[in-house]
Design an enzyme around this catalytic site. Structure first.
Site, PDB file in Angstrom:
ATOM      1  N   ASN A 261      37.601  38.004  46.954  1.00 48.03           N
ATOM      2  CA  ASN A 261      37.705  39.223  47.758  1.00 48.03           C
ATOM      3  C   ASN A 261      38.088  40.415  46.886  1.00 48.03           C
ATOM      4  O   ASN A 261      39.072  40.353  46.145  1.00 48.03           O
ATOM      5  CB  ASN A 261      38.771  39.054  48.855  1.00 48.03           C
ATOM      6  CG  ASN A 261      38.213  38.368  50.089  1.00 48.03           C
ATOM      7  OD1 ASN A 261      37.002  38.328  50.301  1.00 48.03           O
ATOM      8  ND2 ASN A 261      39.101  37.836  50.914  1.00 48.03           N
ATOM      9  N   HIS A 262      37.342  41.486  47.020  1.00 42.73           N
ATOM     10  CA  HIS A 262      37.742  42.747  46.397  1.00 42.73           C
ATOM     11  C   HIS A 262      38.833  43.380  47.255  1.00 42.73           C
ATOM     12  O   HIS A 262      39.000  43.034  48.432  1.00 42.73           O
ATOM     13  CB  HIS A 262      36.551  43.708  46.321  1.00 42.73           C
ATOM     14  CG  HIS A 262      35.445  43.217  45.434  1.00 42.73           C
ATOM     15  ND1 HIS A 262      34.396  44.008  45.054  1.00 42.73           N
ATOM     16  CD2 HIS A 262      35.240  42.015  44.844  1.00 42.73           C
ATOM     17  CE1 HIS A 262      33.583  43.329  44.265  1.00 42.73           C
ATOM     18  NE2 HIS A 262      34.072  42.100  44.128  1.00 42.73           N
ATOM     19  N   ARG A 263      39.539  44.318  46.668  1.00 44.48           N
ATOM     20  CA  ARG A 263      40.540  45.051  47.450  1.00 44.48           C
ATOM     21  C   ARG A 263      39.812  45.842  48.547  1.00 44.48           C
ATOM     22  O   ARG A 263      38.802  46.505  48.282  1.00 44.48           O
ATOM     23  CB  ARG A 263      41.307  45.989  46.523  1.00 44.48           C
ATOM     24  CG  ARG A 263      42.466  46.603  47.221  1.00 44.48           C
ATOM     25  CD  ARG A 263      43.338  47.433  46.319  1.00 44.48           C
ATOM     26  NE  ARG A 263      44.092  48.346  47.178  1.00 44.48           N
ATOM     27  CZ  ARG A 263      44.906  49.266  46.743  1.00 44.48           C
ATOM     28  NH1 ARG A 263      45.108  49.431  45.457  1.00 44.48           N
ATOM     29  NH2 ARG A 263      45.543  50.044  47.600  1.00 44.48           N
ATOM     30  N   MET A 264      40.326  45.738  49.773  1.00 45.26           N
ATOM     31  CA  MET A 264      39.608  46.340  50.914  1.00 45.26           C
ATOM     32  C   MET A 264      40.374  47.455  51.600  1.00 45.26           C
ATOM     33  O   MET A 264      39.870  48.070  52.528  1.00 45.26           O
ATOM     34  CB  MET A 264      39.294  45.254  51.960  1.00 45.26           C
ATOM     35  CG  MET A 264      38.199  44.308  51.531  1.00 45.26           C
ATOM     36  SD  MET A 264      37.937  43.007  52.746  1.00 45.26           S
ATOM     37  CE  MET A 264      39.109  41.784  52.191  1.00 45.26           C
TER      38      MET A 264
ATOM     39  N   THR B 298      35.912  49.687  47.211  1.00 47.38           N
ATOM     40  CA  THR B 298      36.138  48.256  46.944  1.00 47.38           C
ATOM     41  C   THR B 298      35.764  47.913  45.497  1.00 47.38           C
ATOM     42  O   THR B 298      35.849  46.739  45.111  1.00 47.38           O
ATOM     43  CB  THR B 298      35.263  47.399  47.882  1.00 47.38           C
ATOM     44  OG1 THR B 298      33.895  47.783  47.704  1.00 47.38           O
ATOM     45  CG2 THR B 298      35.679  47.544  49.329  1.00 47.38           C
TER      46      THR B 298
END
Ligand SMILES: CC(C)(COP(=O)(O)OP(=O)(O)OC[C@H]1O[C@@H](n2cnc3c(N)ncnc32)[C@H](O)[C@@H]1OP(=O)(O)O)[C@@H](O)C(=O)NCCC(=O)NCCS
Length: 218
Positions: free
Chosen positions: A91-94, A99
């Site tokens: 997961n990328h930072r959201m 992102t």
């Protein structure tokens, strides 16, 4: 023929005596700091599985050995060709305006504005069957005895002894009532000694729960 030891790399012997090179007992085949896997859980592929690094890459392609999260899989799970665990580090930072994962470019992975918070572990219970090409998304828990249908994209937790399929995966049916599922989990046949398990294949693979309960080691 004796039941194979859980530390056997290629545990299936074909009728001509050669090993099926596309099936591995995962516990024997990989040694990864972020993966815990129980005895007799196997993974199959249409291509030979030989290299531990390649096996991890197929199974959990984003689970770096320095990832904060773990992939925890129980005993006697059946993992078909093409199953992929997309673990939390994927997961990328959201929560920011972008992102884009700047941290993976140009080195310096820590203390970067684009670094996401650590995500949850992914957990699979015991005696879970993951069908061909299923994709398990970050932080999901799949209960004991569940079936994940071929091609499912599992975005939410899966109840024990349920069958889920589709994208996003939804319950197709239950394998057992909630009460019987609890009885199976209390019985936990997967923790019995292996000789006892093998001697009671008829009850374990049958449909008579009372008979299975009567088979438990005294
Ligand atoms: C899920 C599965 C086990 C069948 O379970 P089942 O309870 O017999 O399901 P049914 O075939 O009766 O279908 C029940 C419903 O689920 C749906 N369904 C079945 N498989 C599905 C799948 N892979 N994805 C989405 N929906 C599926 C059916 O369309 C049906 O829907 P409906 O009620 O709207 O008509 C099977 O379809 C499957 O995916 N097997 C995996 C096989 C595999 O990958 N083996 C690898 C070697 S180990």
């Amino acid at each position: 023929m004796p039941f194979p030891n859980p530390n056997t790399f290629h545990p299936i012997k074909l009728r001509d005596g050669t090993a099926h090179r596309g099936t591995v007992f995962l516990k024997a085949a990989i040694d990864h700091p972020r993966i815990e896997v129980g005895d007799y859980t196997y993974m199959s592929s249409h291509q030979p599985l030989e290299e531990p690094g390649d096996i991890v890459q197929r199974l959990a392609p984003y689970l770096w050995d320095f990832a904060p999260e773990k992939l925890i899989i129980g005993k006697f799970c059946q993992i078909a060709h093409g199953v992929q665990f997309i673990t939390s580090s994927a997961n990328h930072r959201m929560d920011g305006l972008s992102t884009f994962p700047f941290l993976v470019f140009g080195g310096g992975w820590d203390d970067r504005a684009s670094k996401p918070e650590p995500g949850a572990n992914t957990r699979v219970g015991h005696d879970v069957w993951l069908g061909t090409g299923a994709m398990i998304l970050p932080g999901v828990t799949i209960g004991d005895g569940a079936i994940v249908a071929a091609g499912a994209v599992v975005a939410k937790d899966v109840a024990p002894y349920s069958v889920v399929g589709g994208n996003p995966a939804k319950e197709i049916r239950r394998r057992l009532s909630l009460k019987d599922a609890e009885r199976m989990q209390a019985l936990a046949w997967w923790d019995w000694p292996i000789d006892h398990i093998v001697a009671h294949e008829v009850e374990i693979c049958g449909t008579n729960l009372v008979a299975l309960e009567a088979s438990a080691p005294k």
